[in-house]
Enzyme design. Structure first.
Site, PDB file in Angstrom:
ATOM      1  CE  LYS A   1      -1.965   3.074   1.820  1.00  0.00           C
ATOM      2  NZ  LYS A   1      -1.735   4.482   1.375  1.00  0.00           N
TER       3      LYS A   1
ATOM      4  N   GLY B   1       6.201   5.717   8.384  1.00  0.00           N
ATOM      5  CA  GLY B   1       5.394   6.928   8.243  1.00  0.00           C
ATOM      6  C   GLY B   1       5.442   7.738   9.519  1.00  0.00           C
ATOM      7  CB  SER B   2       3.345  10.506  10.663  1.00  0.00           C
ATOM      8  OG  SER B   2       2.066   9.908  10.566  1.00  0.00           O
ATOM      9  CB  THR B   3       5.083   9.543  15.669  1.00  0.00           C
ATOM     10  OG1 THR B   3       6.490   9.368  15.423  1.00  0.00           O
ATOM     11  CG2 THR B   3       4.774   9.114  17.089  1.00  0.00           C
ATOM     12  CD  GLU B   4      -1.370  12.726  13.204  1.00  0.00           C
ATOM     13  OE1 GLU B   4      -0.414  13.272  12.600  1.00  0.00           O
ATOM     14  OE2 GLU B   4      -2.554  13.033  13.033  1.00  0.00           O
TER      15      GLU B   4
ATOM     16  N   GLY C   1       1.413   5.790  13.092  1.00  0.00           N
ATOM     17  CA  GLY C   1       1.966   4.593  13.733  1.00  0.00           C
ATOM     18  C   GLY C   1       1.139   4.190  14.951  1.00  0.00           C
TER      19      GLY C   1
ATOM     20  CD  GLU D   1      11.886   4.620   9.551  1.00  0.00           C
ATOM     21  OE1 GLU D   1      11.680   5.717  10.130  1.00  0.00           O
ATOM     22  OE2 GLU D   1      12.152   4.521   8.347  1.00  0.00           O
TER      23      GLU D   1
ATOM     24  CB  CYS E   1      12.022   9.469   9.082  1.00  0.00           C
ATOM     25  SG  CYS E   1      12.925   8.167   8.263  1.00  0.00           S
TER      26      CYS E   1
ATOM     27  CD  GLU F   1       9.290  13.618  11.214  1.00  0.00           C
ATOM     28  OE1 GLU F   1       8.190  13.095  11.411  1.00  0.00           O
ATOM     29  OE2 GLU F   1      10.276  13.001  10.777  1.00  0.00           O
TER      30      GLU F   1
END
Ligand code: ADP
Length: 499
Positions: free
Chosen positions: A194, A247-250, A252, A269, A303, A403
């Site tokens: 994806k 991708g983003s921590t959010e 994740g 990651e 990142c 970030e």
């Protein structure tokens, strides 16, 4: 939809042919197919903001079909010998190499990055990653265990986890495919890819090459679509055994929650706000270009960008002046122009986010050492920002803590090793860090003190397929690359035999 192909006269004939065939389809069970609903979305070309291609968007019913096909394919794929898997991965790597120019052009048009970077970094590193993992299938071993129960033999088998969903970002689309699919396929899994909705195209071409390489039907599937639609359906699906995400921590965090249903494995990651530390005894001539490159390369959309520059007091002014001078010489422009050093940001939404952070920094009282304005001479409608350097920041400002994922550097001064270690670690992230010093004991001491998955000493941005990469703290867990990544795509079975 009829779309005009941008920069058409500069493109390889195969790139033009690829872009002319639209909408781009999904790959399900080895067949190219529209989405069941017929729903599509459009990806834009970042230097003009104009539509580049129409792409079918996978809905939950397409995800259901794909997972069912992948599960069926897995039953056959798991019987394919390790040697055959190696052959397929090598063939795929060869095909990627052969079609480097086309893949690089697609990546540049969809993502915005300079063609030189796509051609000399993204594509070759993808080839290298697949070759590295092509070597693994015949070396994945279990072991015989020295158990102390009489008349019992115990050994372990390493088995693929099954169907893996890989959700990847838009900053290095092709490389991210190789980071996930390399180990997943080497370990014998079926993969559902994806890509990010901002950059769906190189994955389509990649999958065409995978079919040419001879991967059996259903071993690699491609579902383009929005994160909250296609991605979310994949993550929640009970027929998926693992999600590998970058991708983003959010997002994740959302993935970890959504994966709880069938307790699927997750590797994440995520974001970073990496400190780049320069001591006053460092080899400044070498350190300075790295300090600039680590934040302005790929327009800061990495990142692991060295987004916080911490410089020891005695050399602070000299270093920041030189980094600002480098920023001034960066040619910001269209990715397809060979003279471009830094392309536009990848999407309008992201452009708005980065420019908002630049405003926030100024409003909070940070001073602009360089940039913070639209570069001159770039096409209207493109998502261009200047390399930007902030100074006189405090560690609680949003531009220091959050970030930005753009070419925005915050530079600050420090005095002692203890202070810099404490400040470097004063972040929820822990992806990477850079240290420049000629003092060997200080270098190793700091490498031990920094809470980061990667520490670069007297260098930055070094990647090799054999070296694991991943986060501490809220930069995620699990590792890409190396045998460490492979482990995440394998189960261990313990077999006991009564003798
Ligand atoms: P960025 O903020 O850099 O765009 P994201 O974390 O939003 O990064 O996106 C990375 C990937 O995650 C993309 O492929 C995106 O489509 C996907 N994604 C976004 N939201 C979700 C979600 N809720 N569930 C699954 N995947 C998602």
């Amino acid at each position: 939809m009829t779309l005009k192909i941008p920069y058409e006269d500069q493109l390889h004939a195969d790139t033009v042919a690829f872009l002319s065939a639209q909408p781009k389809q999904l790959l399900i069970g080895g067949r190219w197919t529209p989405s069941l609903s017929g729903k599509t979305f459009v990806t834009n070309e970042p230097s003009t903001g104009l539509p580049l291609a129409e792409v079918y968007e996978a809905q939950p019913e397409d995800v259901d079909l794909t997972v069912a096909d992948a599960r069926a394919a897995f039953e056959k794929w798991r019987k394919v010998t390790p040697y055959q898997r190696e052959r397929l991965l090598h063939k795929l790597a060869d095909l990627i190499e052969k079609h480097s120019q086309v893949l690089a052009e697609i990546e540049t048009l969809d993502n915005g990055k300079p063609i030189g970077a796509a051609l000399n970094i993204d594509v070759p590193s993808t080839v290298e990653m697949f070759r590295y993992y092509a070597g693994w299938p015949t070396k994945i071993e279990g072991g015989v265990k020295p158990v102390s129960i009489p008349n019992r033999l115990n050994y372990t088998l390493r088995e693929p986890v099954g169907v893996v969903g890989t959700i990847i970002p838009w900053n290095f689309p092709l490389s991210m495919i190789s980071w996930k699919l390399g180990p997943a396929l080497a370990a014998g899994n079926c993969v559902i890819l994806k890509p990010a909705e901002q950059t769906p195209l190189s994955a389509v071409y990649f999958c065409e090459l995978a079919i040419q390489a001879g991967f059996p039907e259903g071993v690699i599937s491609l579902l383009n679509g929005a994160g909250e639609v296609t991605g979310a359906a994949l993550v929640a699906h009970p027929g998926v055994d693992k999600i590998a995400f970058t991708g983003s921590t959010e997002v994740g965090r959302l993935i970890m929650k959504a994966a709880a249903g069938n307790l699927k494995r997750v590797s994440l990651e995520l974001g970073g706000k990496s400190p780049h530390i320069i001591f006053d005894d460092a080899d400044l001539e070498t350190a300075i270009p790295y300090a600039a490159g680590s934040i302005f390369g790929n327009a800061g959309q990495s990142c692991n960008a060295g987004s916080r520059l911490l410089v020891q007091r005695k050399v602070y002014e000299q270093v920041v002046e030189a980094v600002a001078n480098s920023a001034m010489h960066i040619r910001v422009g269209v990715g397809m122009d060979v003279g471009t050093d830094m392309g536009p940001l990848t999407s309008l939404e992201h452009y708005q986010r980065v420019t908002r952070y630049i405003e926030l920094g100024q409003q909070a009282g940070a001073s602009v050492r360089f940039g913070a304005q639209r570069p001159s001479g770039v096409p209207q409608g493109g998502y261009f920002v200047s390399p930007t350097i902030f100074e006189n920041t405090t560690d609680d400002m949003a531009v220091v803590r959050e970030e930005i994922f753009g070419p925005v550097l915050v530079a600050t001064v420090f005095d002692t090793l203890e202070e810099v270690a404490q400040r470097a670690n004063n972040t929820p992230y822990g992806l990477a860090a850079g240290v420049w010093t000629r003092d060997i004991s200080r270098a190793h001491q700091l490498a031990g003190m920094l809470a980061a998955g990667t520490v670069w000493v007297n260098c930055y941005y070094q990647f090799d397929p054999s070296s694991p990469f991943g986060g501490y703290k809220q930069s995620g867990f699990g590792r890409d690359m190396g045998h460490e990544a492979l482990e995440q795509y394998l189960n261990t079975k313990s077999v006991w035999v009564g003798l």
